[in-house]
Write a protein that holds these residues in place. Structure first.
Motif, short mmCIF file in Angstrom:
data_model
loop_
_atom_site.label_atom_id
_atom_site.label_comp_id
_atom_site.label_asym_id
_atom_site.label_seq_id
_atom_site.Cartn_x
_atom_site.Cartn_y
_atom_site.Cartn_z
N ALA A 116 59.94 14.58 -10.90
CA ALA A 116 60.97 14.09 -9.98
C ALA A 116 61.83 13.02 -10.64
O ALA A 116 63.06 13.01 -10.49
CB ALA A 116 60.33 13.56 -8.70
N GLU A 117 61.19 12.09 -11.36
CA GLU A 117 61.94 11.04 -12.04
C GLU A 117 62.84 11.62 -13.13
O GLU A 117 63.97 11.16 -13.33
CB GLU A 117 60.97 10.02 -12.66
N MET A 118 62.35 12.63 -13.82
CA MET A 118 63.15 13.29 -14.86
C MET A 118 64.43 13.86 -14.25
O MET A 118 65.52 13.74 -14.81
CB MET A 118 62.30 14.39 -15.50
N TYR A 119 64.29 14.45 -13.07
CA TYR A 119 65.46 15.05 -12.40
C TYR A 119 66.29 14.01 -11.66
O TYR A 119 67.42 14.29 -11.27
CB TYR A 119 65.01 16.17 -11.47
N ARG A 120 65.76 12.82 -11.47
CA ARG A 120 66.56 11.73 -10.89
C ARG A 120 67.35 10.99 -11.94
O ARG A 120 68.53 10.67 -11.76
CB ARG A 120 65.65 10.75 -10.15
N LEU A 121 66.72 10.70 -13.07
CA LEU A 121 67.35 9.88 -14.11
C LEU A 121 68.21 10.68 -15.08
O LEU A 121 69.09 10.12 -15.73
CB LEU A 121 66.27 9.13 -14.90
N GLY A 122 67.93 11.98 -15.19
CA GLY A 122 68.70 12.79 -16.13
C GLY A 122 70.16 12.90 -15.72
O GLY A 122 70.48 13.08 -14.53
N SER A 123 71.06 12.78 -16.68
CA SER A 123 72.49 12.85 -16.38
C SER A 123 72.89 14.27 -15.99
O SER A 123 72.40 15.25 -16.53
CB SER A 123 73.29 12.42 -17.61
N ALA A 124 73.83 14.34 -15.04
CA ALA A 124 74.42 15.61 -14.66
C ALA A 124 75.69 15.87 -15.45
O ALA A 124 76.32 16.93 -15.29
CB ALA A 124 74.72 15.63 -13.17
N GLY A 125 76.09 14.93 -16.30
CA GLY A 125 77.29 15.12 -17.11
C GLY A 125 78.54 15.33 -16.29
O GLY A 125 79.49 15.97 -16.76
N GLY A 126 78.56 14.82 -15.07
CA GLY A 126 79.74 14.98 -14.22
C GLY A 126 79.81 16.30 -13.49
O GLY A 126 80.75 16.54 -12.73
N SER A 127 78.81 17.17 -13.68
CA SER A 127 78.82 18.49 -13.05
C SER A 127 78.22 18.42 -11.65
O SER A 127 77.07 18.02 -11.48
CB SER A 127 78.02 19.48 -13.90
N GLN A 128 78.99 18.85 -10.65
CA GLN A 128 78.48 18.87 -9.29
C GLN A 128 77.38 19.92 -9.12
O GLN A 128 76.43 19.71 -8.37
CB GLN A 128 79.63 19.17 -8.32
N LYS A 129 77.48 21.03 -9.84
CA LYS A 129 76.45 22.07 -9.74
C LYS A 129 75.12 21.57 -10.28
O LYS A 129 74.07 21.79 -9.68
CB LYS A 129 76.89 23.32 -10.50
N ILE A 130 75.18 20.88 -11.42
CA ILE A 130 73.95 20.35 -12.00
C ILE A 130 73.38 19.25 -11.12
O ILE A 130 72.17 19.19 -10.88
CB ILE A 130 74.19 19.85 -13.43
N ARG A 131 74.24 18.38 -10.61
CA ARG A 131 73.78 17.30 -9.73
C ARG A 131 73.11 17.88 -8.48
O ARG A 131 72.06 17.39 -8.04
CB ARG A 131 74.95 16.40 -9.34
N GLY A 132 73.70 18.94 -7.91
CA GLY A 132 73.10 19.56 -6.75
C GLY A 132 71.74 20.17 -7.06
O GLY A 132 70.79 20.07 -6.27
N HIS A 133 71.64 20.80 -8.22
CA HIS A 133 70.35 21.37 -8.65
C HIS A 133 69.30 20.28 -8.82
O HIS A 133 68.16 20.42 -8.34
CB HIS A 133 70.57 22.12 -9.97
N GLN A 134 69.67 19.20 -9.47
CA GLN A 134 68.72 18.09 -9.65
C GLN A 134 68.24 17.57 -8.30
O GLN A 134 67.04 17.29 -8.12
CB GLN A 134 69.39 16.96 -10.44
N HIS A 135 69.15 17.43 -7.36
CA HIS A 135 68.79 16.92 -6.03
C HIS A 135 67.83 17.88 -5.33
O HIS A 135 66.83 17.44 -4.74
CB HIS A 135 70.06 16.74 -5.19
N ARG A 136 68.10 19.18 -5.38
CA ARG A 136 67.24 20.15 -4.70
C ARG A 136 65.84 20.18 -5.32
O ARG A 136 64.84 20.31 -4.59
CB ARG A 136 67.88 21.54 -4.73
N VAL A 137 65.76 20.06 -6.64
CA VAL A 137 64.45 20.03 -7.28
C VAL A 137 63.68 18.80 -6.83
O VAL A 137 62.49 18.88 -6.48
CB VAL A 137 64.60 20.06 -8.82
N ARG A 138 64.33 17.64 -6.83
CA ARG A 138 63.66 16.40 -6.41
C ARG A 138 63.18 16.51 -4.96
O ARG A 138 62.07 16.09 -4.63
CB ARG A 138 64.59 15.20 -6.54
N GLN A 139 64.02 17.06 -4.09
CA GLN A 139 63.65 17.17 -2.69
C GLN A 139 62.46 18.11 -2.50
O GLN A 139 61.56 17.85 -1.69
CB GLN A 139 64.85 17.66 -1.86
#
Length: 223
Positions: free
Chosen positions: A22-45
Protein backbone atom coordinates in the motif's frame (compact mmCIF):
# COMPACT_ATOMS: atom_id res chain seq x y z
CA UNK A 1 -13.93 -30.71 13.93
CA UNK A 2 -13.49 -27.97 11.31
CA UNK A 3 -10.30 -25.97 11.64
CA UNK A 4 -10.81 -22.21 11.84
CA UNK A 5 -9.04 -20.47 8.93
CA UNK A 6 -6.15 -18.20 9.80
CA UNK A 7 -6.65 -14.47 9.35
CA UNK A 8 -4.39 -11.45 8.97
CA UNK A 9 -4.65 -10.62 12.67
CA UNK A 10 -2.99 -13.96 13.46
CA UNK A 11 -0.38 -13.60 10.70
CA UNK A 12 1.25 -10.19 11.20
CA UNK A 13 3.99 -10.75 8.60
CA UNK A 14 1.35 -10.90 5.86
CA UNK A 15 -0.24 -7.74 7.21
CA UNK A 16 3.09 -5.92 7.21
CA UNK A 17 3.69 -6.99 3.61
CA UNK A 18 0.27 -5.74 2.51
CA UNK A 19 0.96 -2.40 4.18
CA UNK A 20 4.29 -2.16 2.37
CA UNK A 21 2.48 -2.72 -0.94
CA UNK A 22 0.00 0.00 0.00
CA UNK A 23 2.82 2.41 0.85
CA UNK A 24 4.54 1.60 -2.44
CA UNK A 25 1.37 2.56 -4.29
CA UNK A 26 0.92 5.67 -2.14
CA UNK A 27 4.45 7.06 -2.42
CA UNK A 28 5.19 6.03 -6.00
CA UNK A 29 4.92 8.87 -8.49
CA UNK A 30 2.15 8.83 -11.07
CA UNK A 31 4.23 11.05 -13.34
CA UNK A 32 1.27 13.37 -13.80
CA UNK A 33 -0.89 10.60 -15.30
CA UNK A 34 -4.49 10.55 -14.09
CA UNK A 35 -4.87 6.92 -15.22
CA UNK A 36 -1.86 5.81 -13.20
CA UNK A 37 -2.94 7.87 -10.19
CA UNK A 38 -6.40 6.28 -10.35
CA UNK A 39 -4.87 2.80 -10.55
CA UNK A 40 -2.64 3.49 -7.56
CA UNK A 41 -5.63 4.71 -5.56
CA UNK A 42 -7.76 1.65 -6.40
CA UNK A 43 -4.95 -0.73 -5.44
CA UNK A 44 -4.46 1.05 -2.10
CA UNK A 45 -8.18 1.00 -1.38
CA UNK A 46 -8.44 -2.72 -2.16
CA UNK A 47 -5.53 -3.46 0.17
CA UNK A 48 -7.05 -1.29 2.91
CA UNK A 49 -10.36 -3.14 2.69
CA UNK A 50 -8.61 -6.53 2.91
CA UNK A 51 -6.73 -5.44 6.03
CA UNK A 52 -9.82 -3.87 7.63
CA UNK A 53 -11.85 -7.02 6.93
CA UNK A 54 -9.15 -9.17 8.58
CA UNK A 55 -8.91 -11.28 5.42
CA UNK A 56 -8.48 -15.03 5.63
CA UNK A 57 -5.14 -16.64 4.84
CA UNK A 58 -5.25 -19.76 2.67
CA UNK A 59 -1.89 -21.45 3.08
CA UNK A 60 -0.34 -22.81 -0.10
CA UNK A 61 2.31 -25.53 -0.02
CA UNK A 62 5.72 -23.81 -0.33
CA UNK A 63 7.17 -24.47 -3.76
CA UNK A 64 10.39 -23.47 -5.51
CA UNK A 65 11.30 -23.32 -9.18
CA UNK A 66 14.74 -23.37 -10.83
CA UNK A 67 14.83 -19.54 -10.98
CA UNK A 68 14.52 -19.26 -7.20
CA UNK A 69 18.23 -20.06 -6.97
CA UNK A 70 18.55 -16.35 -7.89
CA UNK A 71 16.11 -15.15 -5.23
CA UNK A 72 18.60 -14.61 -2.42
CA UNK A 73 20.73 -12.41 -4.67
CA UNK A 74 17.67 -10.43 -5.79
CA UNK A 75 16.63 -9.82 -2.18
CA UNK A 76 20.14 -8.88 -1.09
CA UNK A 77 20.41 -6.37 -3.93
CA UNK A 78 17.00 -4.93 -3.03
CA UNK A 79 18.16 -4.19 0.51
CA UNK A 80 20.61 -1.63 -0.81
CA UNK A 81 18.03 0.42 -2.67
CA UNK A 82 14.93 2.54 -2.08
CA UNK A 83 12.67 -0.55 -1.94
CA UNK A 84 14.44 -1.93 1.15
CA UNK A 85 11.38 -1.97 3.45
CA UNK A 86 9.31 -3.93 0.91
CA UNK A 87 12.11 -6.43 0.40
CA UNK A 88 12.46 -7.00 4.16
CA UNK A 89 8.73 -7.67 4.45
CA UNK A 90 8.96 -10.19 1.59
CA UNK A 91 11.84 -11.94 3.33
CA UNK A 92 9.66 -12.47 6.41
CA UNK A 93 7.12 -14.58 4.45
CA UNK A 94 9.65 -16.24 2.16
CA UNK A 95 9.25 -19.78 3.59
CA UNK A 96 5.49 -19.59 2.85
CA UNK A 97 5.70 -18.53 -0.79
CA UNK A 98 4.66 -20.86 -3.59
CA UNK A 99 6.51 -20.07 -6.83
CA UNK A 100 4.52 -20.97 -9.94
CA UNK A 101 4.57 -20.66 -13.74
CA UNK A 102 0.91 -19.90 -14.56
CA UNK A 103 1.08 -21.28 -18.09
CA UNK A 104 0.13 -24.67 -19.50
CA UNK A 105 2.78 -24.31 -22.21
CA UNK A 106 6.07 -22.54 -21.59
CA UNK A 107 8.48 -21.29 -24.26
CA UNK A 108 11.68 -23.31 -24.35
CA UNK A 109 14.01 -22.39 -21.51
CA UNK A 110 11.64 -19.96 -19.76
CA UNK A 111 10.92 -22.51 -17.03
CA UNK A 112 14.53 -22.04 -15.89
CA UNK A 113 14.36 -18.25 -15.84
CA UNK A 114 10.97 -17.17 -14.51
CA UNK A 115 8.40 -17.78 -11.77
CA UNK A 116 5.82 -15.80 -9.84
CA UNK A 117 4.37 -15.97 -6.34
CA UNK A 118 0.99 -14.53 -5.39
CA UNK A 119 0.59 -12.51 -2.21
CA UNK A 120 -3.14 -11.73 -2.34
CA UNK A 121 -6.10 -12.42 -4.58
CA UNK A 122 -9.00 -14.80 -5.19
CA UNK A 123 -6.57 -17.73 -5.02
CA UNK A 124 -4.76 -16.42 -1.93
CA UNK A 125 -2.74 -16.66 0.17
CA UNK A 126 -4.45 -13.45 1.43
CA UNK A 127 -8.05 -13.78 0.28
CA UNK A 128 -9.53 -10.85 -1.63
CA UNK A 129 -11.78 -10.58 -4.67
CA UNK A 130 -10.70 -7.01 -5.50
CA UNK A 131 -7.03 -7.16 -6.45
CA UNK A 132 -4.21 -9.58 -7.19
CA UNK A 133 -0.80 -8.80 -5.69
CA UNK A 134 2.34 -10.79 -6.23
CA UNK A 135 6.00 -11.06 -7.11
CA UNK A 136 7.80 -12.00 -10.33
CA UNK A 137 11.39 -13.21 -10.39
CA UNK A 138 13.54 -13.25 -13.52
CA UNK A 139 17.04 -14.61 -14.00
CA UNK A 140 19.62 -12.44 -15.82
CA UNK A 141 19.31 -12.34 -19.61
CA UNK A 142 15.64 -13.28 -19.65
CA UNK A 143 13.15 -12.48 -22.40
CA UNK A 144 9.55 -12.85 -21.30
CA UNK A 145 7.45 -13.10 -24.47
CA UNK A 146 4.72 -10.69 -25.48
CA UNK A 147 1.43 -11.16 -23.66
CA UNK A 148 -1.61 -9.13 -22.55
CA UNK A 149 -4.23 -9.19 -19.80
CA UNK A 150 -7.77 -8.59 -21.01
CA UNK A 151 -10.00 -6.67 -18.63
CA UNK A 152 -7.22 -6.00 -16.11
CA UNK A 153 -5.04 -3.01 -15.36
CA UNK A 154 -1.54 -4.12 -14.43
CA UNK A 155 1.45 -2.45 -12.87
CA UNK A 156 4.91 -3.55 -11.81
CA UNK A 157 7.30 -1.93 -9.36
CA UNK A 158 10.95 -2.88 -9.77
CA UNK A 159 12.31 -4.05 -6.41
CA UNK A 160 15.80 -5.05 -7.59
CA UNK A 161 17.62 -5.42 -10.87
CA UNK A 162 16.55 -3.63 -14.03
CA UNK A 163 13.95 -4.39 -16.67
CA UNK A 164 12.84 -3.07 -20.05
CA UNK A 165 9.32 -3.39 -21.45
CA UNK A 166 8.81 -3.30 -25.22
CA UNK A 167 12.32 -1.77 -25.41
CA UNK A 168 10.86 1.47 -24.00
CA UNK A 169 13.59 2.58 -21.61
CA UNK A 170 15.04 0.88 -18.52
CA UNK A 171 13.13 0.63 -15.24
CA UNK A 172 15.46 0.67 -12.22
CA UNK A 173 14.44 -0.05 -8.58
CA UNK A 174 11.54 2.17 -7.50
CA UNK A 175 10.21 2.57 -11.06
CA UNK A 176 6.69 1.62 -12.08
CA UNK A 177 5.64 -0.04 -15.34
CA UNK A 178 1.97 0.54 -16.19
CA UNK A 179 -0.11 -1.54 -18.60
CA UNK A 180 -3.76 -0.68 -19.28
CA UNK A 181 -6.11 -3.57 -20.17
CA UNK A 182 -5.20 -5.44 -23.35
CA UNK A 183 -1.81 -3.79 -23.89
CA UNK A 184 0.70 -6.31 -25.24
CA UNK A 185 4.04 -6.17 -23.47
CA UNK A 186 7.35 -8.00 -23.75
CA UNK A 187 9.88 -7.92 -20.91
CA UNK A 188 13.67 -8.21 -20.98
CA UNK A 189 16.09 -8.18 -18.05
CA UNK A 190 19.72 -7.12 -17.51
CA UNK A 191 22.72 -9.27 -18.34
CA UNK A 192 24.30 -9.70 -14.92
CA UNK A 193 21.69 -9.48 -12.13
CA UNK A 194 18.29 -11.08 -11.44
CA UNK A 195 15.21 -8.89 -11.42
CA UNK A 196 12.48 -8.95 -8.77
CA UNK A 197 9.20 -7.16 -9.47
CA UNK A 198 6.10 -6.56 -7.37
CA UNK A 199 2.87 -6.46 -9.35
CA UNK A 200 -0.78 -5.55 -8.96
CA UNK A 201 -3.73 -6.49 -11.15
CA UNK A 202 -7.02 -4.71 -10.63
CA UNK A 203 -10.31 -5.04 -12.43
CA UNK A 204 -13.72 -6.62 -12.04
CA UNK A 205 -14.14 -9.75 -9.93
CA UNK A 206 -14.90 -11.97 -12.96
CA UNK A 207 -11.82 -10.65 -14.77
CA UNK A 208 -9.60 -11.46 -11.79
CA UNK A 209 -11.09 -14.92 -11.38
CA UNK A 210 -11.14 -15.81 -15.07
CA UNK A 211 -7.80 -14.43 -16.21
CA UNK A 212 -5.94 -16.89 -18.45
CA UNK A 213 -2.23 -16.39 -18.94
CA UNK A 214 -1.23 -16.93 -22.58
CA UNK A 215 1.60 -15.69 -24.75
CA UNK A 216 0.98 -13.96 -28.08
CA UNK A 217 1.74 -15.99 -31.17
CA UNK A 218 4.80 -14.88 -33.07
CA UNK A 219 4.29 -14.73 -36.83
CA UNK A 220 6.76 -16.66 -38.95
CA UNK A 221 9.65 -14.51 -40.07
CA UNK A 222 9.41 -12.22 -37.05
CA UNK A 223 11.52 -12.39 -33.88
Amino acid sequence: MTETPATLSACPNWTYLLREFAEMYRLGSAGGSQKIRGHQHRVRQAISRAVTANAEIIARPPEDKPVTMHLRRALDQGRHDRMESVVRAIDAVLPQLSWLYGYDKMPRGLDQKYAYAEIAGPQGPVQTQEVILGLVLFAPKTTYPSHAHEGLTESYYTLSGAVSENDDGVFAPGSMIFNPPGRAHRITTGDHEPTLLAYAWEGSGPALLGQKMTFARVKKGRA
